[in-house]
Design a protein around this motif. Structure first.
Motif, short mmCIF file in Angstrom:
data_model
loop_
_atom_site.label_atom_id
_atom_site.label_comp_id
_atom_site.label_asym_id
_atom_site.label_seq_id
_atom_site.Cartn_x
_atom_site.Cartn_y
_atom_site.Cartn_z
N GLU A 1 -1.24 -6.32 14.22
CA GLU A 1 -0.52 -7.66 13.84
C GLU A 1 -0.91 -7.89 12.77
O GLU A 1 -0.10 -9.14 12.45
N ASN A 2 -1.02 -7.62 12.00
CA ASN A 2 -1.17 -8.27 10.31
C ASN A 2 -0.28 -7.97 9.91
O ASN A 2 -0.47 -7.64 8.43
N ALA A 3 1.13 -7.21 9.97
CA ALA A 3 1.69 -6.15 9.50
C ALA A 3 1.74 -7.18 8.31
O ALA A 3 2.35 -6.62 7.37
N GLU A 4 2.90 -7.97 8.11
CA GLU A 4 3.62 -8.90 7.59
C GLU A 4 2.57 -9.20 6.19
O GLU A 4 3.28 -9.26 5.12
N ARG A 5 1.36 -9.57 6.87
CA ARG A 5 0.17 -9.98 5.73
C ARG A 5 0.17 -8.94 4.78
O ARG A 5 -0.15 -9.21 3.36
N ARG A 6 0.44 -7.73 5.43
CA ARG A 6 -0.57 -6.28 4.60
C ARG A 6 1.19 -6.32 3.67
O ARG A 6 0.83 -5.47 3.19
N VAL A 7 2.48 -6.48 3.55
CA VAL A 7 3.36 -6.59 2.66
C VAL A 7 2.69 -6.67 1.35
O VAL A 7 3.24 -6.31 0.43
N ASN A 8 2.38 -7.76 1.21
CA ASN A 8 1.85 -8.23 -0.08
C ASN A 8 -0.01 -8.67 -0.02
O ASN A 8 0.11 -7.94 -1.50
N SER A 9 -0.71 -7.51 0.53
CA SER A 9 -2.36 -7.61 0.29
C SER A 9 -1.85 -6.46 1.13
O SER A 9 -2.92 -6.48 2.34
N GLU B 1 -3.93 -4.21 1.21
CA GLU B 1 -5.65 -3.72 1.32
C GLU B 1 -6.14 -4.01 1.89
O GLU B 1 -7.17 -4.04 2.38
N ILE B 2 -5.77 -5.32 2.64
CA ILE B 2 -6.28 -5.74 4.27
C ILE B 2 -6.32 -4.43 5.38
O ILE B 2 -5.05 -3.97 5.27
N PRO B 3 -7.20 -4.03 5.72
CA PRO B 3 -7.08 -2.97 7.17
C PRO B 3 -6.20 -3.83 8.39
O PRO B 3 -6.04 -4.96 8.08
N ASN C 1 7.61 1.05 8.12
CA ASN C 1 6.23 1.40 8.99
C ASN C 1 5.16 1.82 8.83
O ASN C 1 4.44 1.91 8.81
N HIS C 2 4.79 3.09 7.60
CA HIS C 2 4.34 4.15 6.95
C HIS C 2 2.95 3.13 6.22
O HIS C 2 1.85 3.59 6.39
N GLU C 3 3.69 2.25 5.63
CA GLU C 3 2.98 1.45 4.27
C GLU C 3 1.43 0.47 5.41
O GLU C 3 0.87 -0.20 5.07
N THR C 4 2.82 -0.67 6.33
CA THR C 4 2.26 -1.51 6.26
C THR C 4 1.63 -1.73 7.96
O THR C 4 1.46 -2.49 8.51
N TRP D 1 -8.77 -0.56 20.83
CA TRP D 1 -7.89 -0.29 19.52
C TRP D 1 -8.43 -0.51 18.27
O TRP D 1 -8.43 -0.10 17.22
N ASN D 2 -10.16 0.02 18.10
CA ASN D 2 -10.29 0.32 17.08
C ASN D 2 -10.23 2.51 16.76
O ASN D 2 -10.28 3.23 17.43
#
Length: 292
Positions: free
Chosen positions: A197-205, A207-209, A246-249, A281-282
């Motif tokens: 659900e946080n794929a868009e935030r992970r584009v710029n960050s 390091e966010i799990p 898909n792979h990165e974020t 989903w852990n």
């Protein structure tokens, strides 16, 4: 009964004699009944003389007597026949009793013979050959092992095999057939879908799990999960192309070990080992993919 019949016959014979006398009087040509003429010449209404009335009475009595004699004769024959039948039944019963008695005596003799034979066998000891060793049976009790419960891999292996078959068939199938094959697979294993659900935030960050939540099965990117035991799910990527984003974020990098190379897109995904998630989903265990 015969005494009664004899009395009846005597009475009827007397009546017949009276009847004969009356007839003789009626036809008396010799005048033997002349002294009784004054008595029998009395007028009785429709009869000219009393003798006529007496004659008719005696005639009627004679007829009734004859009928009675016939009935008595018939009764005598019936009694004789009944006596013969009773005698035959008595004879049959006597023969049956004789046969039963004979059978009973025979059974008693056999029982007595069996008792004597058993008593003789008990009294006579059985001689054993001293060289013969009694045979004993050695029964080996085998330990029956309970069947082992299936391993986790044995439980999720049909799901993984069906997924790889679906990927192979989609390369040759048309669009409609691909959709049909996918629907059959999802229904067969009651597949659940979730995504990062946080794929868009992970584009710029980056390091966010990744954090996962339920989604539609057609979302891109998303994961397909099969709950093989309570609280544990075998997870594979959906059939969408596997690309850099898909792979990165999208969480695929954290969930699977693969041969992915940067800036490549892969249309053929083969699952070597599924990732293991719990039902919240852990991620519990990374899976392994082979990309083509």
């Amino acid at each position: 009964m015969m005494r009664f019949v004899r009395k009846k016959i005597i009475a009827l014979t007397s009546l017949l004699m009276i009847c004969a006398a009356s007839i003789a009087y009626a036809d008396d040509e010799a005048g033997l009944m002349a002294p009784l003429e004054p008595v029998f010449s009395v007028n009785f209404g429709p009869f000219d003389r009393a003798s006529d009335l007496v004659g008719w009475i005696l005639l009627a009595t004679s007829v009734l007597s004859i009928i009675s004699i016939l009935l008595i004769v018939i009764l005598i024959f019936g009694l004789k026949k009944q006596n013969k039948s009773a005698a035959k039944q008595k004879k049959d019963i006597a023969e049956l009793n004789e046969k039963l008695q004979s059978r009973y005596d025979e059974l008693c003799r056999k029982i007595e013979d069996v008792k004597k034979s058993s008593h003789r066998e008990i009294q006579e000891p059985v001689e054993r050959d001293p060289l013969v060793v009694p045979h004993t049976m050695n029964i080996e009790i085998q330990h029956i092992e309970r069947p082992k419960p299936p391993t986790e891999e044995e439980l999720y292996r049909p799901f993984v095999t069906a997924y790889n078959t679906l990927i192979d068939s989609n390369e040759k199938a048309a669009g409609f057939q691909k959709k049909r094959n996918q629907d059959i697979f999802l229904a067969q294993f009651h597949v659940k879908a979730f995504k990062c659900e946080n794929a868009e935030r992970r584009v710029n960050s980056p390091e966010i799990p990744p954090q996962y939540k339920d989604c539609s099965q057609n979302d891109k990117p998303c994961f397909w999960a099969f709950e093989f035991v309570s609280g544990k799910c075998a997870v594979v990527p959906n059939t969408k192309p596997y690309d850099m984003m898909n792979h990165e974020t999208g969480g695929l990098k954290e969930s699977f070990v693969s041969n992915f190379m940067e800036n490549n897109t892969y249309n053929h995904i083969r699952v070597i080992r599924p990732a293991i998630f719990d039902n919240q989903w852990n991620l519990l265990e990374q899976g392994e993919l082979q990309l083509h």
